[in-house]
Design an enzyme around this catalytic site. Structure first.
Site, short mmCIF file in Angstrom:
data_model
loop_
_atom_site.label_atom_id
_atom_site.label_comp_id
_atom_site.label_asym_id
_atom_site.label_seq_id
_atom_site.Cartn_x
_atom_site.Cartn_y
_atom_site.Cartn_z
N SER A 94 0.88 -1.22 -0.80
CA SER A 94 -0.40 -0.02 -0.14
C SER A 94 0.87 1.13 -0.09
O SER A 94 2.39 1.30 0.09
CB SER A 94 -0.87 0.08 1.45
OG SER A 94 -0.35 0.34 2.09
N LYS A 95 0.28 2.15 -0.24
CA LYS A 95 0.85 3.68 0.06
C LYS A 95 1.66 3.47 0.77
O LYS A 95 3.21 4.12 1.16
CB LYS A 95 0.11 5.28 0.12
CG LYS A 95 -0.40 5.43 -1.46
CD LYS A 95 -0.57 6.40 -1.33
CE LYS A 95 -0.69 7.04 -3.04
NZ LYS A 95 -1.20 7.24 -3.32
N ARG A 96 1.27 2.92 2.35
CA ARG A 96 2.55 3.08 3.41
C ARG A 96 3.92 2.41 3.73
O ARG A 96 5.08 2.43 3.95
CB ARG A 96 1.30 2.73 4.58
CG ARG A 96 2.04 2.88 5.98
CD ARG A 96 0.71 2.48 7.30
NE ARG A 96 0.39 0.77 6.64
CZ ARG A 96 0.39 -0.18 7.26
NH1 ARG A 96 1.63 -0.13 7.52
NH2 ARG A 96 0.22 -0.94 6.51
N HIS A 97 3.37 0.94 2.81
CA HIS A 97 4.63 0.83 2.50
C HIS A 97 5.67 0.80 1.40
O HIS A 97 6.46 0.42 1.28
CB HIS A 97 3.91 -0.87 2.06
CG HIS A 97 3.35 -2.09 2.76
ND1 HIS A 97 1.96 -2.15 2.73
CD2 HIS A 97 3.20 -1.99 4.04
CE1 HIS A 97 1.74 -2.70 3.67
NE2 HIS A 97 2.14 -2.86 4.81
N GLY A 98 5.26 1.66 0.82
CA GLY A 98 6.08 2.46 0.02
C GLY A 98 5.60 2.19 -1.62
O GLY A 98 6.48 2.29 -2.56
#
Ligand code: GLU
Length: 473
Positions: free
Chosen positions: A242-246
């Site tokens: 996800s975005k949070r993960h990169g």
């Protein structure tokens, strides 16, 4: 002689070049380079509503920034619709596809029936063998492939091995819509064939498509390219990226201060390995890269690792290259525009002079620029809270002492300055840190910075003495 390898990168321009796409492009590029073949770029822009020029530009910029080049001009899939239509019609002529006049109501009924029977919603083939003279008037048909109904379709995948798809699960899918536009499935096959693609390397989210595409290749009597479906990238916690993960665009990585070579080196290790090698030159990457070494398991994206690799590349970089790279991202980073406006000959040369020291302490260009912020500060400096505390009465007394010691220094070198300040600390019976901290606060406005002797050298005599004076006056 075997046919030369042709790979392709085929992004849909509905958004930026995301990190998974960048890795796919990298693998295609490496394999083409490794084999002395070609990599083509195909922009899959048939979805007219979602495809944008801005996205095409972002993808091209992202590839260029990463140093990934392609052969020839990018090919627009949309520009080839006539050819796609022609192939659909040819398939009808060959008896490998047929016109289907099923109404929306009939299709809904089919889906509902399948659902009620607990089956996946599949087209039931009503027009497969029906006489086209029975076609209802005024209905524009779609074209469907006459897919095999018995047995199985096998995708011989170089990463996943042989993957078996029972044909009963792959229905007579649409290849040409009633408005005459091709479906993705048809366009990919026609383009891959016409472009002479020998190797399809892409994310394993396309594995089921590969089965349907195999049916189309076979129906046309064309060779099926070698398939290699790479496992997707997951987050550090194993969850879908996800975005949070990169899961960000390549442009976001540039703005976070990563060097393209470092990102490329990090990406190549996401799902491929060569022994325990971590840092590798482009030449090594090219000579070592092979499809057979692509891992079968999902790769995990790890920011810490990327940072560590980036830090290593920064330390290995030439000072001037790093300087140029840092200046080039100023417009993209927080507070960067203000810094850019302040650039002049003096602070540019100080920044470059400080590079050997600065690059040792930063893992990203953003960190490097932040550590160099003192160079761009105007007198009198704004002190942060910790620096203000360091410059209490005691700190100021120490600073006054240092000032007189430094004032008499004419040879402003690191060795001389080191000597003077150590001497001063000894005479005042203070630990070096006790002396260095208020000095650092006065010179940089912060409690942390590169080594204080380096800071003195970078700023030069006049600016250093001026900054100290501002705090003790
Ligand atoms: N356009 C597809 C995507 O961006 C890739 C299609 C392919 O590689 O066959 O996911």
């Amino acid at each position: 002689m075997s046919t030369p390898v042709v790979t392709r990168f085929a992004p849909s321009p509905t958004g930026f070049l995301h990190i998974g796409g960048a890795r796919t492009a990298l693998f295609n590029w490496l394999y083409a380079k490794h084999t002395g073949g070609k990599m083509l770029l195909r922009i899959e822009d048939t979805d007219r509503e979602r495809s944008t020029k801005a996205a095409v530009d972002a993808i091209i910029d992202g590839l260029k920034w990463l140093g990934l080049t392609w052969d020839g001009d990018p090919i627009s899939q949309f520009s080839r619709v006539d050819r796609h239509r022609e192939v659909a019609e040819e398939l009808v002529k060959k008896g490998q596809a047929y016109y289907c006049y099923a109404t929306p109501e009939e299709l809904t009924e089919m889906r509902e029936k399948a659902r009620a029977e607990g089956k996946p919603p599949r087209y039931n083939g009503i027009w497969r063998d029906r006489d086209p003279s029975k076609a209802p008037k005024g209905v524009k048909p779609v074209i469907r492939i006459k897919a095999p109904q018995q047995g199985e379709t096998i995708v011989h995948d170089r990463v996943q091995g042989d993957v078996h798809f029972p044909n009963k699960d792959l229905d007579d899918f649409i290849i040409l819509r009633s408005d005459g536009t091709p479906t993705y499935m048809l366009a990919v096959v026609v383009d891959d064939h016409d472009m002479g693609v020998t190797h399809v390397i892409r994310g394993d989210d396309h594995l089921t498509n590969a089965a349907r595409q195999t049916i189309l290749f076979n129906a046309m009597g064309w060779d099926v390219p070698v398939m290699a479906h790479i496992p997707l990238i997951h987050g550090a916690d194993g969850a879908k990226l996800s975005k949070r993960h990169g899961a960000l665009g390549v442009d976001a990585y540039r703005a976070m201060g990563y060097l393209p070579v470092a990102l490329r080196n990090y990406l190549v290790r996401l799902g491929w390995s060569h022994g325990d090698d971590e840092i590798m030159s482009t030449e090594d990457m090219i000579s070592w890269f092979d499809i057979d070494d692509i891992n079968k398991g999902a790769a995990r994206f790890d920011f810490k690792k990327l940072e560590a690799i980036n830090g290593q590349y920064m330390r290995m970089s030439d000072d001037k290259d790093l300087f140029d790279a840092a200046l080039s991202i100023l417009p993209e980073i927080e507070g960067g525009k203000e810094l850019e406006a302040k650039l002049n000959e003096k602070n540019r040369s100080e920044f470059l002079k400080g590079m050997p020291e600065l690059k040792e302490r930063a893992k990203t260009l953003v960190e490097l620029i932040d550590n160099a912020a003192f160079i761009f500060s105007d007198r009198p400096l704004k002190l942060d809270e910790k620096a203000t505390n360091l410059l209490n009465d005691e700190g100021k007394t120490i600073l006054k002492g240092i000032y007189s010691a430094l004032e008499s220094c004419t040879e402003w070198t690191k060795e001389k300055l080191d000597h003077i300040i150590r001497n001063y600390a000894e005479e005042a019976q203070l630990k070096l840190g006790k002396v260095a901290q208020p000095l650092r606060a006065a010179l940089t406005g912060r409690a942390v910075s590169p080594g204080v002797f380096d800071v003195l050298v970078i700023l030069g005599r006049d600016e250093s003495l001026g900054r100290i004076r501002d705090q003790i006056a």
